[in-house]
Design a protein around this motif. Structure first.
Motif, short mmCIF file in Angstrom:
data_model
loop_
_atom_site.label_atom_id
_atom_site.label_comp_id
_atom_site.label_asym_id
_atom_site.label_seq_id
_atom_site.Cartn_x
_atom_site.Cartn_y
_atom_site.Cartn_z
N UNK A 241 0.80 -1.23 0.00
CA UNK A 241 0.00 0.00 0.00
C UNK A 241 0.83 1.29 0.00
N UNK A 242 1.83 1.44 0.88
CA UNK A 242 2.57 2.72 0.88
C UNK A 242 3.18 3.06 -0.47
N UNK A 243 3.83 2.06 -1.10
CA UNK A 243 4.45 2.33 -2.40
C UNK A 243 3.40 2.56 -3.48
N UNK A 244 2.30 1.81 -3.44
CA UNK A 244 1.24 1.99 -4.42
C UNK A 244 0.60 3.38 -4.31
N UNK A 245 0.36 3.81 -3.09
CA UNK A 245 -0.27 5.11 -2.90
C UNK A 245 0.60 6.24 -3.43
N UNK A 246 1.91 6.11 -3.29
CA UNK A 246 2.80 7.15 -3.81
C UNK A 246 2.92 7.06 -5.32
N UNK A 266 -1.89 -3.14 10.65
CA UNK A 266 -2.15 -1.95 11.46
C UNK A 266 -1.01 -0.96 11.36
N UNK A 267 0.24 -1.45 11.35
CA UNK A 267 1.38 -0.55 11.21
C UNK A 267 1.35 0.16 9.86
N UNK A 268 0.96 -0.56 8.82
CA UNK A 268 0.90 0.04 7.48
C UNK A 268 -0.18 1.11 7.43
N UNK A 269 -1.35 0.83 8.00
CA UNK A 269 -2.43 1.82 7.99
C UNK A 269 -2.04 3.05 8.82
N UNK A 270 -1.30 2.84 9.91
CA UNK A 270 -0.86 3.99 10.71
C UNK A 270 0.08 4.89 9.90
N UNK A 271 0.97 4.27 9.12
CA UNK A 271 1.87 5.06 8.29
C UNK A 271 1.11 5.80 7.18
N UNK A 277 -6.11 9.73 3.23
CA UNK A 277 -7.30 9.55 4.05
C UNK A 277 -7.75 8.09 3.97
N UNK A 278 -8.08 7.52 5.11
CA UNK A 278 -8.48 6.13 5.20
C UNK A 278 -9.89 6.05 5.76
#
Length: 466
Positions: A241-246, A266-271, A277-278
């Motif tokens: 998710x983090x790389x995809x979102x960027x 949970x750690x990924x969603x926190x980042x 926005x989630x």
């Protein structure tokens, strides 16, 4: 092919549970964002989007301008209705000067009420819900103006604001600010887009994706799945998710929650919260409505489920709303209704109106009224079980009901009425009579009302036009 219509491509499944050095997903070329245009945490989006700060500034400016417009309009209306000398047109300039704090107080009250903090996070803001928040905020602005004006009057000897003028300004400002918010939302949705990435699988994720595709203000980027392995048609996994979102410049992530989240998720969603926005679909979402309330017990959040019953006050307000809307529509659109009736009569022989038996509140039958859009046919059954229905579906209606296709009977003028929805206007007669409501579930044809279980509760309310 537009981005919103793109079918996400194939994915190379891997069993990696975390982010690897190399991306373990394949982004289709039409979805990829060039490296030099990728949005970083504090960068600028290459797409026509509005950030949180920009949207908050636009909302604050819109409310302030509308409040400034409302004040002179309210004073002019009051001067025409009131015989008090202080409200006369001759004192208009002085009244504007005395009440000039009102627009600033309104914006401050709305800000303290959290309107500018939460509005931008709503997926589909409702004008009715905003009306309630704005009414409270503008009313607090009126009290704040009176309080500050009284303090200035006592300490500096200025002229004290008149409560009647400010109350009039509140009534006008609530309506104008609400209309201004609607116009601003239309402007933002027309010129910008929100890029959405969906997380999850199953029917819930499919339903989310369908709603996003149908929303003109959103662009569906793709789907990400939970678990260790990717699925066909998905862009990757939660770990990606983090790389995809960027890479894809995602503005919002919608999560179809599973049974539970892993600690890694949970750690990924926190980042992700830092720059995306989630929003998550809670379990048992069928029981949750806009009237549900978020509360807490010892720091643990709870979502209180609102009872589905309408209070006597709610029923009174809903019926009053139906009478006002239906009466206004029938009164002001009567010339158009007359022209349509003449057009129906000239398009083909037969009656002007099409009447059909439907089931209303408590499953009691009533006759629904619409403009006739088909030629008359002796084979049409008197019970009203014809194809002339307005339910929308992906498949043709005659296939869903195992009936013959009689679309050839639709007149040219009737096709225009159906396409524009004008054929539904006579249903406001049913609303005025009390058989229907403006908003509610569509009324069933008796032969197609085979509902069971909790779905029977739809008969506890009046059916609606929309």
């Amino acid at each position: 092919m537009s981005i919103s219509e793109t079918k996400v491509g194939t994915v190379e499944p891997t069993a990696a549970s975390g982010l690897a050095d190399e991306p373990n997903f394949v982004i289709p070329p039409e979805l990829s964002v060039p490296r030099e245009r990728r949005r970083q945490r504090r960068g600028v989006s290459p797409y026509r989007s509005v950030g949180d700060r920009e949207l908050t500034l636009m909302q604050l400016s819109c409310d302030f301008i509308c409040a400034c417009i409302s004040l002179p309009i309210a004073l002019l209306i009051l001067s025409a209705l009131s015989s008090v000398p202080t409200n006369s047109p001759a004192e208009f300039g002085l009244s504007i000067k005395v009440d000039s704090l009102f627009p600033v107080a309104v914006v401050l009250a709305l800000a303290f009420g959290g309107v500018y903090r939460v509005t931008h996070r709503q997926l589909q803001p409702s004008a009715f819900l905003e009306f309630r928040e704005l009414s409270f905020g503008v009313g607090c602005g009126c009290v704040l103006t009176l309080a500050v004006g009284s303090v200035f009057h006592a300490t500096l000897g200025t002229i004290e604001p008149i409560a009647t003028q400010l109350v009039s300004a509140v009534i006008v400002a609530v309506g104008i600010i609400t209309l201004g918010r609607i116009g601003l939302r239309f402007f933002v949705h027309t010129l910008t887009t929100t890029r959405v990435l969906v997380v999850g699988g199953g029917q819930t994720a499919e339903r989310i994706m369908m709603n996003v595709r149908h929303d003109p203000a959103m662009t569906l980027v793709g789907r990400v799945v939970e678990g260790g392995f990717s699925e066909a048609g998905a862009l990757g996994r939660v770990a990606d998710l983090p790389d995809l979102c960027r890479r894809l410049d995602v503005h919002r992530v919608l999560v179809a929650a599973g049974d539970r989240f892993s600690s890694e998720s949970l750690d990924i969603y926190r980042d992700l919260q830092d720059f995306v926005h989630i929003a998550m679909v809670p379990n048992y979402y069928e029981l949750i409505s806009w009237r549900s309330r978020l509360t807490d017990l010892g720091g643990m959040p709870f979502l209180e489920i609102a009872q589905p019953h309408l209070s006597p006050w709610d029923r009174f307000m809903k019926r009053a709303f139906d009478l006002c809307i239906s009466g206004a529509v029938l009164l002001f659109l009567s010339p158009i209704l007359l022209l349509v009736a003449i057009g129906v009569k000239l398009s083909s022989p037969g009656p002007v109106f099409f009447r059909q038996v439907r089931l209303g509140r408590y499953a009691e039958p009533f006759m629904v009224t619409k403009f006739r859009s088909m030629t008359t046919d002796a084979g049409e059954r008197a019970t009203g079980e014809s194809d002339e229905d307005d339910e929308n579906a992906d498949r043709p209606l005659h296939e869903l009901r195992n009936k013959h296709d009689e679309s050839w009977r639709i007149t040219r003028f009737g096709a225009f009425l159906r396409r524009t929805g004008i054929d539904e206007l006579p249903q406001f007669i049913n609303v005025f009579k009390g058989d229907m409501s403006v908003v509610g579930p569509r009324p069933f044809i008796p032969s197609e009302s085979r509902v069971q279980g909790w779905a029977v509760r739809r008969f506890e309310v009046r059916p609606g036009i929309t």
